[in-house]
Design an enzyme around this catalytic site. Structure first.
Site, PDB file in Angstrom:
ATOM      1  N   HIS A  77       3.423  -7.729 -23.174  1.00 11.93           N
ATOM      2  CA  HIS A  77       3.415  -6.687 -22.226  1.00 11.93           C
ATOM      3  C   HIS A  77       1.843  -6.547 -21.386  1.00 11.93           C
ATOM      4  CE1 HIS A  77       1.255  -5.642 -26.140  1.00 11.93           C
ATOM      5  NE2 HIS A  77       0.279  -5.189 -25.527  1.00 11.93           N
ATOM      6  N   CYS A  90      -1.067 -13.345 -21.291  1.00  8.57           N
ATOM      7  CA  CYS A  90      -1.109 -12.152 -22.194  1.00  8.57           C
ATOM      8  C   CYS A  90      -2.300 -11.575 -21.358  1.00  8.57           C
ATOM      9  CB  CYS A  90      -1.303 -12.413 -23.484  1.00  8.57           C
ATOM     10  SG  CYS A  90      -2.527 -13.380 -23.934  1.00  8.57           S
ATOM     11  N   GLY A  91      -2.799 -10.773 -22.158  1.00 10.66           N
ATOM     12  CA  GLY A  91      -3.975  -9.879 -21.673  1.00 10.66           C
ATOM     13  C   GLY A  91      -5.134 -10.711 -21.163  1.00 10.66           C
ATOM     14  N   GLY A 137      -4.931 -14.314 -22.292  1.00  9.97           N
ATOM     15  CA  GLY A 137      -4.546 -15.568 -22.388  1.00  9.97           C
ATOM     16  C   GLY A 137      -4.840 -16.712 -23.670  1.00  9.97           C
ATOM     17  N   ILE A 138      -5.755 -15.728 -24.385  1.00  9.07           N
ATOM     18  CA  ILE A 138      -6.348 -16.405 -25.860  1.00  9.07           C
ATOM     19  C   ILE A 138      -5.254 -16.391 -26.632  1.00  9.07           C
ATOM     20  CG2 ILE A 138      -7.990 -16.100 -27.637  1.00  9.07           C
ATOM     21  CD1 ILE A 138      -9.888 -14.640 -25.416  1.00  9.07           C
ATOM     22  N   GLY A 139      -4.549 -14.957 -27.143  1.00  7.84           N
ATOM     23  CA  GLY A 139      -3.786 -15.186 -28.211  1.00  7.84           C
ATOM     24  C   GLY A 139      -2.620 -16.376 -27.541  1.00  7.84           C
ATOM     25  N   MET A 140      -2.000 -16.280 -26.510  1.00  9.61           N
ATOM     26  CA  MET A 140      -1.148 -17.152 -26.175  1.00  9.61           C
ATOM     27  C   MET A 140      -1.373 -18.619 -26.324  1.00  9.61           C
ATOM     28  SD  MET A 140       1.854 -15.729 -25.436  1.00  9.61           S
ATOM     29  CE  MET A 140       2.595 -14.409 -24.178  1.00  9.61           C
ATOM     30  N   ARG A 142      -7.269 -44.102 -19.639  1.00  7.67           N
ATOM     31  CA  ARG A 142      -8.129 -43.740 -20.905  1.00  7.67           C
ATOM     32  C   ARG A 142      -7.460 -42.538 -21.424  1.00  7.67           C
ATOM     33  NH1 ARG A 142     -11.214 -43.013 -16.432  1.00  7.67           N
ATOM     34  NH2 ARG A 142     -12.492 -41.128 -16.542  1.00  7.67           N
ATOM     35  N   HIS A 143      -7.148 -41.740 -20.543  1.00 13.60           N
ATOM     36  CA  HIS A 143      -6.722 -40.344 -21.056  1.00 13.60           C
ATOM     37  C   HIS A 143      -5.446 -40.142 -21.909  1.00 13.60           C
ATOM     38  CE1 HIS A 143      -9.978 -38.941 -18.297  1.00 13.60           C
ATOM     39  NE2 HIS A 143      -9.405 -39.529 -17.563  1.00 13.60           N
TER      40      HIS A 143
END
Ligand code: RB5
Length: 140
Positions: free
Chosen positions: A9, A65-66, A68-71, A132-133
């Site tokens: 939400h 999300c609010g 982005g951290i939880g996602m 290298r990545h």
């Protein structure tokens, strides 16, 4: 490109803006919800989008999300998901070039719409540099 997108939400309004942008750019978008601003649990939507990417049904995923951290926390628990939480376009580009991020996480309560769409545009149009990545991302 086929892109799976999902939000809770707290990211619902920005998700709608991103879908419009991606469609205007000619991408095929799979909207995995949520479909209103009623309160829901972000892990459910992170997993739906990550499953699409892991199964190869979508090339990339976007989660909002609010903050982005939880996602990003949920997404990065999945094997072969490299989720990048980005607040500006430089990190979004680097997350593709150096980290081959296959999921972009955004925070609707952190970003203005214009900046968020710039981040999406940059991320979608950036490619993995390899070399290298590739060795480095193979290490985790
Ligand atoms: C929902 O209120 C909020 O916690 C969620 O959108 C997200 O920010 C979590 O990381």
């Amino acid at each position: 490109m086929k892109i799976a997108i999902g939000s809770d939400h707290g990211g619902f309004l920005l998700k709608s803006e991103i879908i419009t942008l991606l469609q205007e750019l000619g991408h095929e978008v799979g909207d995995h919800g949520t479909h209103s601003q009623d309160s829901v649990d972000y892990p459910d939507f992170a997993q739906l989008v990550c499953a699409e990417v892991m199964a190869g049904k979508s090339n990339r995923g976007i989660l909002v999300c609010g903050t982005g951290i939880g996602m990003s926390m949920v997404a990065n628990r999945n094997e072969n998901i490299r989720a990048a939480l980005c607040h500006e376009p430089f990190a979004a580009r680097m997350s593709r070039e150096h980290n081959d991020a296959n999921v972009l996480c955004l925070g609707e309560r952190v970003l203005g719409v214009g900046l968020a769409l710039d981040i999406v545009r940059t991320w979608i149009n950036s490619d993995f540099a390899g070399g290298r990545h590739l060795r480095r991302i193979s290490m985790f």
